[in-house]
Design an enzyme around this catalytic site. Sequence first.
Site, PDB file in Angstrom:
ATOM      1  N   ASP A 231       0.849  -1.194   0.000  1.00 33.89           N
ATOM      2  CA  ASP A 231       0.000   0.000   0.000  1.00 33.89           C
ATOM      3  C   ASP A 231       0.879   1.237   0.000  1.00 33.89           C
ATOM      4  O   ASP A 231       0.585   2.229  -0.643  1.00 33.89           O
ATOM      5  CB  ASP A 231      -0.888   0.013   1.247  1.00 33.89           C
ATOM      6  CG  ASP A 231      -2.042  -0.946   1.117  1.00 33.89           C
ATOM      7  OD1 ASP A 231      -2.158  -1.565   0.040  1.00 33.89           O
ATOM      8  OD2 ASP A 231      -2.816  -1.094   2.073  1.00 33.89           O
ATOM      9  N   ASN A 241       1.274  -2.898   4.204  1.00 36.10           N
ATOM     10  CA  ASN A 241       0.505  -3.715   3.264  1.00 36.10           C
ATOM     11  C   ASN A 241      -0.592  -4.436   4.022  1.00 36.10           C
ATOM     12  O   ASN A 241      -0.702  -4.334   5.248  1.00 36.10           O
ATOM     13  CB  ASN A 241       1.452  -4.696   2.564  1.00 36.10           C
ATOM     14  CG  ASN A 241       0.827  -5.326   1.334  1.00 36.10           C
ATOM     15  OD1 ASN A 241       0.005  -4.686   0.671  1.00 36.10           O
ATOM     16  ND2 ASN A 241       1.182  -6.550   1.052  1.00 36.10           N
ATOM     17  N   LYS A 242      -1.360  -5.176   3.273  1.00 39.22           N
ATOM     18  CA  LYS A 242      -2.480  -5.919   3.837  1.00 39.22           C
ATOM     19  C   LYS A 242      -2.056  -6.726   5.060  1.00 39.22           C
ATOM     20  O   LYS A 242      -0.971  -7.297   5.103  1.00 39.22           O
ATOM     21  CB  LYS A 242      -3.025  -6.861   2.760  1.00 39.22           C
ATOM     22  CG  LYS A 242      -4.207  -7.670   3.216  1.00 39.22           C
ATOM     23  CD  LYS A 242      -4.731  -8.516   2.093  1.00 39.22           C
ATOM     24  CE  LYS A 242      -5.697  -9.546   2.637  1.00 39.22           C
ATOM     25  NZ  LYS A 242      -6.794  -8.963   3.427  1.00 39.22           N
TER      26      LYS A 242
END
Lengths: 335, 565
Positions: A231, A241-242
Site C-alpha cells: 500500500d 501492506n495488507k
Amino acid sequence: MLQRRPSGNKLVESAAKTQEGFQTAGNSTQVTLNEIAVREFHDALSRDDEMAFAVAAIMALTAVIKRSTAATLMGMSKELEDAAQALQRVNPTNISLKAGCELFLRYTTRTSALELKDIETAKARLIERGLHFAETSTRARQTIAELGSRFIRSNCTVLTHGYSRVVLRLLQQAFSSGMQFSVIVTEGRPDGTGITMAKKLDAENIPVTLVLDSCVAYIMDRVDMVLVGADAVVENGGIINKLGTYGIALAAQAASKPFYVAAESYKFARLYPLGQADLPEERKPLDVGPMLPPRANVINPSRDYTPPQCISLLVTDLGVLTPAAVSDELIQLYV
Amino acid sequence: MSEKKDIDELLEECCAVFRRRQIEGSLPCAKKTLDVLRLIVTNKRHSTAAALIDEIRTVGYKMQTARPVELAIGNMVRRVLHIIREEAKQEQYDEAKPGSFTQPANQEGPEAARNQTGLLSKALNSTSRVMQRGLSLSNLLDVGIDPALFAPVPSALTPIAEVGTPAERSELMERAAAAAGGAGGPGERAGGHGGGGAERDPELESQGGASSKPQGKQNKKTPPNWKGKHEVIESINELIDELDHIQGSITLQGVEHIHANEVILTMGMSDTTYLFLKEASKKREFQVVVAEGAPRFDGHLMARKLADAGITTTLIADSAVYAMMARANKVLVGAHAVLANGGVVAPVGLHMVALAARRHSIPFVVLVGLHKLSPLFPTDPELLYNEFKGPGDVIDFDVVAEAFAQQQQLAAAAAATAPSDRDGAAGGAAGSSSSGPSAGNSSDGPAAASSSSASGISLALAGGAGAFSSSYSAAAAVAAAAAGGAGGAGSGAPFPTVGGPPRWDPLPGNLHVPTPLFDYVPPHLISLFITDMGGRMPSYVYRLLTEYYARDDYFLSREVFGKER
C-alpha cells in the site's frame, strides 16, 4: 463519518473541521474546489479498475488546478493543500493517497520556486504533468513487471498475499515470457482479496494454490520466494501492506526465503513508523460469528507494517532497490 | 574499409583470447576490453551518439559472451556506454543553454515551443545529481512528457528513443535532424555550440583531434563524426588510468582498517589482499591467519608471501576456519564480482568463512575494485557466475584417466551389443575391464567432464559433495563386487550430469567431482566493501550502480534492449 473515526485522530480532525468552517465563511470557492477534488477522485477511481489511489489523487488535484482562479502561485498552492487535505479526509487511513498528494504538492512548490513565468503557463504545465501521470503509472507497472519477472526462475514456487495489481502484472509477464512456475496465494481474510488474485491467476493459466492465511508458516518450506505488493513504502524501506504481510515476512525470514516487494515509486511515503502502533488506526467491524463472549474485544486492523530488515529487495519503477534506497529517493525529492 | 576489417579481426582475436582464458583475472580482462573499445571509438566513424552506443553495445555483448563468467568485461562496456550517454546529454544541455539566452530571436516556432515546454524538466534537471541519475522519484512526473514532440523519431533510433530519458530523446532527435541533413538547423546549432562549448575547445586542441568547427561543411560529403567523441576517448583514457590505480587506492586504506595486534583471517591467495596487508604492516603490528583454500591451495603461497613480508602468519586447513574464527578480529578477503544486491561472487569456500564470521560476529570485509561492480542480480538468467575446473585438484588425474578409459570401453561395448542382451554384455565388459580398485571410480571421468556444463544458482557442490563422500568411501569396499554388481543392473553408458536429468548408473563407483571456482556470498553476511573509492556498505551498492552505469545498459543482450520500458 466522524463517529467512525478513531479517537486519537479526533482532535486533529476537529481542528481541521473548524478550519474548514472558517474557510467556508471567508472563501466559498475553496469549498467548491474541495468538492471538485473529491468528486474527481471518486470519478477517477470508478472510471478505471486499474486506477491506483495515488494516481486518482493526482488527477483530482489536477482538476483543482484547472478550476483554480488564484492569481498567484502561492494562492494556488494554498488551494491545492486544502484540496489535498479534503481528499485525505475522504479516506484518512489510506497512506497511498497521502503519498500521492504529497508527491504532487511537492512538485507544484518546487516548480513555483523555480519557474519565473506567468501563472497561466505554470498552470498549463502542471495540468499537463498531472494528466500525464496516469500514463506514467501504467508504464511504471510495466517496468516493474519487466524488472521483477527476471527474479522468477523456472520451476519455482511464489507465495503472494492478497490481491495486488502490480504483482499480478509481474507474474503475467514472467509467465508470458515462457517461465513455468506456480503461485501459492493466501486466502486474504477478511476481504478475500486472495481469492480474487487466485481467480485472476487461474484465468491466465498460471498454476495456483490457495491456502489459509494461517497456513503460511506451514507452506513456507515449499516456497522459493515471497512476492507481495504494498500500500505504501515508508521512509526506512519498510512497507505497509495488507494485514498478514508482516507474519509472512517473519516466516520467510525464519526459513531464509527471499521476500520481494513490488511497488510503484509514487507509493513512497514520508512516514517513519517504528512499529505497528504508528500506523493510522482503523476500526472496522469484523464478523466473528455469534459465539463470541460479549466482553471479548475484537481488534481488526486491515494493514500492518513490515520493517525493512525483513525485506530482501523492492522492485520499483525506479529500479530494483534495497530498502535503504527508499530514503535516498525520498530525500532527493523533499530536500 | 580495410581499417574496419582490421578492427573486426582484432575484435575476433580479443574474443578468442577471452574464450581461451589466455587472459586471467578481472583487471587484465577489463583493461583489454577498454583497449578494444577505445580502438573502436577512435577508428570507426559514427555520425551520432546513438550509432556509437549501438556499436559498442553489440561489440560489448560479443566480448562478454566470449567469457561470460568474467563480469568485469560487461562492466567496462557499460562504463563506456555510460560515458557516451553522459557526453551526449551534456552536449545537448550545453546546446540548449546558450541557445535560449544568446539567440532568442532566431528561434523558429517548434524549437521555441520545445524550449518552453522543456523548461521545467530542464530546471529540475539542472542539479547535476538529477542529471546523473536518470529516473528518480524527484523527476518521476517529468519522465516521458511531451510525447507529441518526441514521437517522430526516425525508426533507426527507436530502441533508444523508447528507453531513453527525455533529455536523451531530445538529443537523439536533434542528432537525427542533423543526420537527415537539415541545412539550416545544424549550422545554427553549431554556432550556438561554439559559444557554449568554449571551455571544451582547448581540450579538443590539446588532443590534436579535428576541431568541431569544420563539421558543418563536411556535412554534405561524408556522414560527420559525432563531435563528442574526443571527450569520450578522453574519458576512456581516464578510465584506463583509473584501472591502473585501483589496487593502489585500495591498499592505501590498509592502515585505516587494521589496528595494532589484530588477528586477520583470510582464505586463499588474493593479490589485493596481500598488498593491502603488506601496506598495513608497514605501520601496524598484526597477525594473519591464512586458510589454505583447497583445492587450489593458493593459501600456501599467500602464507609464504606474507611471511616473507615480515608479517606473523599462521596457515590453517579450511576445515579449521570455524575453530580459528573465535580468535580473529576481522576477515579480509578478495572477491571476483559484486552483484547488484550487494552480494559477491568470491572464490569457493568463502561462503563458509562468511557464515563462520557471522556466527562469531566478526566483521567480514571484502576488498574489491569498482570495476567488479556488476548491475546483475544473482537470480538473473543472464548471469553465469560459476565455472567448474577439472577434477585433477581433488582426485589424482591418473585415476580419472584410467577410469575414463574404462568407461569409454564400457560405453563402446554397450553400444555394440544389442539392447536385448545388454545386461550380459555390460557385465562382461565390466568384468574384463575391472582391474583393481580403480574400477570403483569408473564413472568419475565422465561425471567430472559433464560437470563443467553445470551452472546456476544453487551450486552443484552440495549434492556433489554428498555423492562424493558417500560413494568414494564405499568405492574400495565395493570395488571387488563391481564386476558382478555392475553387470547385473548395468545399462548404457552412464553420463550422470550435475543438475541435469538424473541418469544414474547403478555402478558402485558413481562419483561426481565438481570443482566450482566460485561461491555466492549473500549481502547480509558482508560487513563492508573496501573499494578504490573508499568503504561502502552492501546496501549502498544500488547507489554505486546508478553512479557508474546507465539504467538502459544493465542488460547488454539485444532482446532486452529492444523492449520498451
